[in-house]
Design an enzyme around this catalytic site. Structure first.
Site, PDB file in Angstrom:
ATOM      1  N   GLY A 206     -31.092-160.255  97.161  1.00  0.00           N
ATOM      2  CA  GLY A 206     -31.908-159.554  96.185  1.00  0.00           C
ATOM      3  C   GLY A 206     -32.512-158.288  96.752  1.00  0.00           C
ATOM      4  O   GLY A 206     -31.993-157.690  97.700  1.00  0.00           O
ATOM      5  N   GLU A 229     -30.200-161.171 102.412  1.00  0.00           N
ATOM      6  CA  GLU A 229     -29.167-160.180 102.104  1.00  0.00           C
ATOM      7  C   GLU A 229     -29.765-159.232 101.076  1.00  0.00           C
ATOM      8  O   GLU A 229     -29.901-159.571  99.894  1.00  0.00           O
ATOM      9  CB  GLU A 229     -27.917-160.880 101.547  1.00  0.00           C
ATOM     10  N   CYS A 263     -25.384-153.790  95.641  1.00  0.00           N
ATOM     11  CA  CYS A 263     -26.188-153.447  96.818  1.00  0.00           C
ATOM     12  C   CYS A 263     -25.447-152.492  97.736  1.00  0.00           C
ATOM     13  O   CYS A 263     -26.070-151.755  98.513  1.00  0.00           O
ATOM     14  CB  CYS A 263     -26.609-154.703  97.573  1.00  0.00           C
TER      15      CYS A 263
END
Length: 478
Positions: A206, A229, A263
């Protein structure tokens, strides 16, 4: 406790799922009770159970992909690639566990042996994101189960239906219900799960802000594993590009796949000042061809909407802030339908913006920075607290060697996009992008811990130094 969790389609606003929030303590207690029996099974038994899970997902491929597309807004073709990743994760994780956590024995003195084996932690909490609501939590859950852990999984409150189907597939494959628990809820349930004394660790994918909060929360529990992560403000450097169209394609893929909600998406395009014109022209031509539409549109779109209206509103606010500070729009961030979270891909020149925030703009906004030379390009690439992904497009092998050696990131690519990291390699970042617990192929490392044993079939012991001679201690009798 959160109110009823309701999931709606970003593309239409139609409700597709609702459920009551769960009780973190009750779910952890159920997992705690079921864990010993699961851990006692052989590794072969657990891997076979996960293979049945892969087959179960395969049998529901169309329906599962349709649900992901509707719940996230991503195009149906992209949702299908996510399902393929969920299926492939099982064999990759099995191979990774065998390679990363092998049992071994070596000979020691006097016929004894030194053995190294691995044990599961126990009950692991998994907090999943909304952008890849099946693939990313699955990347924690499958390695954790193979290692012998039980799991309590809380999906994002924005994608609970996908999380529920993922757990349903695990249970349908014969993995006991107590071994994988589903916790529905919002931020309150996530915080409650992280605070449970009964968990032995937490695996999180997140935002950096949430990751920092978890890091602080776990500061006084070093006995619990924490794998983070997080996101990135990822640079993509284009230098001495030979094939402009190919370079433009890679840059567009890096910045705008999943509507920029990855991401690993490129956030900053770094180019040589004065030489960027032809490349920018090629990028703009491709941007202008991008189809932005609902997930099941025909022809299939390249981009769907963002996850919700709040996310789109926030990104527009950050975009306007950059405009007010002197950014120059090359392609604007527009909102085709005001009531829905659709945004068009934006390319903006922020070279003259002096106080750019070092943040992850989670959406289709690519910021271009012009620099004078390659050393300045590396400095600009490193001008971030994050360190997840970085790419160099163009250049020579020598230039790439210099880039690789000096750029701070956990994923560094050459003539490849910043996103699309391979699952058969480690995935993680440095700085604000993680806590040195890389996932993907290295997930086995944080799902089990090594135990070293010195072993001998015969007990032997001697103290060679520091004892008095037993003969000299005898008292004379005459």
């Amino acid at each position: 406790m959160s109110s009823m969790i309701i999931s709606t389609e970003p593309a239409t606003g139609v409700e597709i799922w609702r459920g009551a929030p769960g009780d973190a303590g009750a779910e952890v207690a159920a997992a705690r009770e079921a864990w010993p029996e699961w851990a006692a099974h052989s590794l072969a038994f657990r891997i076979e159970a996960l293979r049945r899970f892969a087959n179960e997902v395969r049998s529901r491929e169309q329906a599962f992909a349709d649900l992901i597309a509707r719940e996230t807004g991503k195009p149906f073709w992209e949702a299908r690639t996510e399902i393929a990743s969920v299926i492939a994760k099982v064999e990759i994780s099995a191979n990774a566990y065998l390679e990363r956590t092998p049992s071994r024995k070596v000979e020691a003195a006097l016929g004894s042996k030194v053995a190294v084996r691995h044990k599961p932690h126990g009950v692991l909490a998994v907090l999943g994101p909304y952008n890849f609501p099946a693939h990313l939590p699955n990347g924690h859950i499958v390695p954790a189960l193979i290692a012998g852990n039980a799991v309590v999984f809380k999906p994002s409150e924005k994608t609970p239906a996908t999380g529920a189907m993922l757990v349903e597939c695990l249970h349908a494959a014969g993995i006991p219900e107590g071994v994988v628990r589903l916790l529905i809820g919002g931020p309150a349930e996530g915080k409650a799960l992280a605070a449970q004394e009964g968990i032995d660790g937490l695996l999180f994918t997140g935002s950096a802000g949430a990751g920092m909060a978890l890091h602080r929360q776990f500061a006084e529990t070093p006995h619990k594993i924490l794998a983070l992560e997080l996101g990135g403000n990822n640079p993509i450097v284009a230098w001495d590009v030979a094939d402009l169209d190919t370079a433009a394609t890679m840059i567009v893929q890096s910045a705008y796949l999943s509507a920029g909600q990855r991401c690993t998406a490129a956030r900053r395009l770094i180019v040589e000042d004065g030489a960027e014109g032809p490349l920018v022209e090629a990028i703009v031509k491709l941007i202008d061809r991008i189809i932005v539409d609902h997930p099941h549109a025909d022809p299939q779109p390249f981009m769907g909407p963002l996850i919700d209206v709040a996310a789109a509103d926030h990104l527009q606010e950050r975009y306007l802030d950059l405009m007010m500070k002197g950014a120059r729009p090359i392609r604007r961030l527009d909102r085709p339908w005001e009531e829905r979270p659709y945004l068009t891909p934006a390319l903006i020149d922020v070279t003259d913006v002096k106080d750019r925030a070092d943040e992850e703009l989670f959406g289709p906004v690519l910021q271009m920075i012009r620099v004078k030379d390659f050393d300045a390009a590396i400095d600009e690439a490193n001008a971030t607290r994050f360190g997840l992904a970085a790419s160099l497009i163009g250049g020579s092998p020598q230039l790439y060697d210099k880039y690789w050696a000096n750029v701070r990131a956990g994923v560094i690519n050459w003539n490849k996009p910043t996103n699309g990291a391979p699952s058969n390699a480690p995935f993680g970042g440095v700085g604000m992008s993680g806590n040195h617990r890389p996932s993907a192929f290295y997930a086995a490392d944080y799902c089990a811990y090594p135990v070293t044993s010195s072993e001998s079939e015969v007990a032997r012991a001697a103290i060679a130094q520091g004892l008095r001679d037993p003969v000299s201690d005898l008292t004379p009798t005459d």
